[in-house]
Design a protein around this motif. Sequence first.
Motif, short mmCIF file in Angstrom:
data_model
loop_
_atom_site.label_atom_id
_atom_site.label_comp_id
_atom_site.label_asym_id
_atom_site.label_seq_id
_atom_site.Cartn_x
_atom_site.Cartn_y
_atom_site.Cartn_z
N ILE A 47 0.84 -1.33 0.01
CA ILE A 47 0.02 0.01 0.13
C ILE A 47 0.97 1.27 0.14
N ASN A 48 0.55 2.10 -1.18
CA ASN A 48 1.60 3.22 -1.17
C ASN A 48 0.94 4.56 -0.69
N GLN A 49 1.57 5.32 -0.14
CA GLN A 49 1.15 6.61 0.56
C GLN A 49 -0.07 6.46 1.73
N LEU A 50 0.48 5.59 2.80
CA LEU A 50 -0.46 5.39 3.69
C LEU A 50 -1.26 6.39 4.28
N ASP A 51 -2.50 6.36 4.40
CA ASP A 51 -3.33 7.19 5.66
C ASP A 51 -4.18 6.66 6.27
N THR A 52 -4.94 7.48 7.14
CA THR A 52 -5.39 6.70 8.30
C THR A 52 -6.82 5.84 7.48
N HIS A 53 -7.15 6.03 6.45
CA HIS A 53 -8.28 5.09 5.87
C HIS A 53 -7.71 3.98 5.65
N ASP A 54 -6.40 3.58 5.73
CA ASP A 54 -5.77 2.29 5.41
C ASP A 54 -5.87 1.44 6.66
N THR A 55 -6.12 2.08 7.65
CA THR A 55 -6.21 1.15 8.76
C THR A 55 -7.33 0.05 8.69
N GLY A 56 -6.77 -1.02 9.32
CA GLY A 56 -8.01 -2.14 9.31
C GLY A 56 -7.30 -3.58 9.43
N TYR A 57 -8.15 -4.76 9.19
CA TYR A 57 -7.79 -5.97 9.49
C TYR A 57 -7.53 -6.37 8.19
N TYR A 58 -6.33 -6.85 7.72
CA TYR A 58 -6.12 -7.26 6.55
C TYR A 58 -5.87 -9.11 6.58
N LYS A 59 -6.23 -9.58 5.62
CA LYS A 59 -6.15 -10.99 5.45
C LYS A 59 -5.72 -11.55 4.25
N ALA A 65 -8.74 -27.02 -3.65
CA ALA A 65 -9.77 -27.94 -3.45
C ALA A 65 -9.82 -28.33 -2.29
N ALA A 66 -8.79 -28.83 -1.72
CA ALA A 66 -8.77 -29.50 -0.31
C ALA A 66 -8.80 -28.62 1.03
N GLN A 67 -8.29 -27.57 0.65
CA GLN A 67 -8.42 -26.62 2.11
C GLN A 67 -8.13 -25.34 1.94
N SER A 68 -8.39 -24.48 3.05
CA SER A 68 -8.17 -23.11 2.93
C SER A 68 -7.59 -22.61 3.99
N LEU A 69 -6.42 -21.74 3.93
CA LEU A 69 -5.41 -21.20 4.95
C LEU A 69 -5.74 -19.70 4.99
N GLU A 70 -5.25 -18.98 6.27
CA GLU A 70 -5.21 -17.60 6.16
C GLU A 70 -4.38 -17.07 7.04
N THR A 71 -3.80 -15.98 6.66
CA THR A 71 -2.84 -15.15 7.75
C THR A 71 -3.52 -13.80 7.95
N ILE A 72 -3.67 -13.40 9.01
CA ILE A 72 -4.31 -11.95 9.35
C ILE A 72 -3.31 -11.06 9.85
N GLY A 73 -3.28 -9.65 9.64
CA GLY A 73 -2.64 -8.53 9.90
C GLY A 73 -3.31 -7.50 10.32
N ILE A 74 -3.03 -6.84 11.42
CA ILE A 74 -3.60 -5.49 11.71
C ILE A 74 -2.88 -4.32 11.16
N LEU A 75 -3.36 -3.53 10.86
CA LEU A 75 -2.51 -2.18 10.20
C LEU A 75 -3.32 -0.93 10.81
N LYS A 76 -2.53 -0.35 11.64
CA LYS A 76 -3.03 0.93 12.46
C LYS A 76 -2.09 2.01 11.82
N VAL A 77 -2.76 3.11 11.21
CA VAL A 77 -2.13 4.25 10.57
C VAL A 77 -2.73 5.43 11.56
#
Length: 90
Positions: A47-59, A65-77
């Motif tokens: 994400i270029n030129q971060l601003d406060t609107h970019d704050t959120g939970y990112y996944k 076909a066999a499975q689903s995996l996820e990684t979650i990150g929190i970005l606070k600007v």
Amino acid sequence: MKCAFRGNPLPEIFWFKNEAPIEQVKGKIDIRELPSANGRMTSRLRINQLDTHDTGYYKCEARSAAQSLETIGILKVLAGTHIFSISQNF
């Protein structure tokens, strides 16, 4: 932000912000998938030129076909700065 997954065949990778799909926006949001050896796929969200609107939970979610995996990150600007933390769910 980066995430890496492995599978055969390689999984499809999807990015979300606050559970909404993220799409590339020229000059603002860049998503790249970088295949590598050993059946591993790395995806990068920039994400270029971060601003406060970019704050959120990112996944980053990998689906096959066999499975689903996820990684979650929190970005606070905050005004003029950013704080990033990441946690993983499997």
